[in-house]
Design a protein around this motif. Structure first.
Motif, mmCIF file in Angstrom:
data_model
loop_
_atom_site.group_PDB
_atom_site.id
_atom_site.type_symbol
_atom_site.label_atom_id
_atom_site.label_comp_id
_atom_site.label_asym_id
_atom_site.label_seq_id
_atom_site.Cartn_x
_atom_site.Cartn_y
_atom_site.Cartn_z
ATOM 1 N N CYS A 90 -6.189 3.719 6.250
ATOM 2 C CA CYS A 90 -6.132 3.413 4.822
ATOM 3 C C CYS A 90 -5.468 4.560 4.065
ATOM 4 O O CYS A 90 -5.398 5.689 4.562
ATOM 5 N N ASN A 91 -4.988 4.256 2.876
ATOM 6 C CA ASN A 91 -4.532 5.288 1.943
ATOM 7 C C ASN A 91 -5.150 4.996 0.581
ATOM 8 O O ASN A 91 -6.038 4.151 0.474
ATOM 9 N N LYS A 92 -4.704 5.677 -0.445
ATOM 10 C CA LYS A 92 -5.280 5.484 -1.780
ATOM 11 C C LYS A 92 -4.209 5.066 -2.776
ATOM 12 O O LYS A 92 -3.072 5.546 -2.723
ATOM 13 N N ASP A 93 -4.609 4.151 -3.668
ATOM 14 C CA ASP A 93 -3.671 3.720 -4.696
ATOM 15 C C ASP A 93 -3.567 4.780 -5.788
ATOM 16 O O ASP A 93 -4.186 5.855 -5.698
ATOM 17 N N SER A 101 0.819 -1.216 0.000
ATOM 18 C CA SER A 101 0.000 0.000 0.000
ATOM 19 C C SER A 101 0.850 1.263 0.000
ATOM 20 O O SER A 101 0.375 2.330 -0.374
ATOM 21 N N CYS A 160 -11.177 4.919 6.465
ATOM 22 C CA CYS A 160 -11.370 3.892 5.447
ATOM 23 C C CYS A 160 -12.836 3.838 4.988
ATOM 24 O O CYS A 160 -13.756 4.109 5.766
ATOM 25 N N THR A 204 0.971 3.794 -4.795
ATOM 26 C CA THR A 204 0.401 5.144 -4.718
ATOM 27 C C THR A 204 1.029 6.000 -5.807
ATOM 28 O O THR A 204 2.013 5.596 -6.445
ATOM 29 N N GLY A 249 -6.759 6.167 -6.982
ATOM 30 C CA GLY A 249 -7.657 6.785 -6.013
ATOM 31 C C GLY A 249 -8.526 5.827 -5.241
ATOM 32 O O GLY A 249 -9.450 6.255 -4.549
ATOM 33 N N ASN A 250 -8.253 4.525 -5.338
ATOM 34 C CA ASN A 250 -9.034 3.529 -4.603
ATOM 35 C C ASN A 250 -8.462 3.328 -3.202
ATOM 36 O O ASN A 250 -7.246 3.279 -3.022
ATOM 37 N N GLY A 251 -9.329 3.167 -2.211
ATOM 38 C CA GLY A 251 -8.876 2.967 -0.844
ATOM 39 C C GLY A 251 -8.226 1.612 -0.652
ATOM 40 O O GLY A 251 -8.671 0.607 -1.211
ATOM 41 N N GLN A 252 -7.164 1.577 0.141
ATOM 42 C CA GLN A 252 -6.477 0.317 0.388
ATOM 43 C C GLN A 252 -5.971 0.248 1.831
ATOM 44 O O GLN A 252 -5.709 1.272 2.474
#
Length: 224
Positions: A180-183, A37, A215, A41, A186-189
């Motif tokens: 969580c962060n975003k790939d 993750s 998240c 990014t 822009g999808n949450g992971q």
């Protein structure tokens, strides 16, 4: 006793009280991060000079915190990080790697963790103890295995955040905090997992407060 001597003693006592207050805290957050993750990014990542880390959760840090969700930081700028004190903790290279660019030997990452967080626990853990206790907690908690035992794999699929939390709670015995962060799209992971540790750094406890979750209901668990 002269007035100046009394003044100096009072000033010294005041400084010691301020130092103790600045270093007091209620518990530790023990934070592990998923390398897939970090790398997946827009910012991307860089592997340390030792090579690509294992596909496993790695240590982010052991962070003193207060029960009101605030925390102390940079408590003693005179307490300099000394890499030589960690010479017997070689497993740090594999369990506490830095993925920040540009690549390095991880020492800069460890220095930051000591300067910002470790110095605030110095009245209970010296520098060697701070890193050793963190590694010992990591040895006792295999987050990836716990999740895999519940069918939650780093395979790029989406999983409900509730199922992740429940799997970890059953496997560890305590409720986790999840960040969580975003790939790159822009999808949450799934990014970080927080556990709480009592002030000596040796025993997991139920979190007095959990970090605020950022998240969605379902998050990606990316491969690495």
């Amino acid at each position: 006793m002269s007035y100046s001597s009394v003044f100096v003693k009072l000033l010294t006592l005041q400084c010691l009280v301020i130092l103790c207050v600045s270093q007091s805290f209620d518990f530790f957050y023990f934070v592990q991060q998923w390398p897939g993750s970090i790398c997946d990014t827009k910012r991307s990542c860089c592997y340390p000079k030792a090579g690509k880390p294992a596909a496993n959760f790695s240590i982010h840090g052991l962070w003193p915190n207060y029960n009101n969700r605030s925390w102390p930081s940079f408590c003693n700028r005179e307490s300099l990080f000394d890499h030589s004190k960690l010479s017997d903790l070689s497993r740090m290279q594999t369990t506490w790697p830095s993925l920040i660019c540009p690549s390095g030997n991880n020492s800069k990452f460890w220095k930051h963790e000591w300067d910002k967080h470790g110095t605030c626990s110095e009245f209970v853990l010296d520098q060697h103890q701070y890193f050793e206790e963190t590694l010992n907690i990591k040895d006792r908690v295999d987050l990836l295995q716990i999740l895999q035992n519940e069918g939650i794999q780093p395979d790029g699929r989406n999983y409900s955040i509730g199922s992740i939390e429940e799997a970890l709670r059953r496997g560890i015995g305590f409720a986790p905090g999840i960040k969580c962060n975003k790939d790159a799209s822009g999808n949450g992971q799934l990014h970080e997992i927080y556990l709480c540790v009592e002030k000596t750094g040796s025993k997991l406890i139920e979190c007095p407060v959990l970090p605020r979750r950022n998240c969605a209901q379902h998050v990606e668990f990316p491969a690495f």
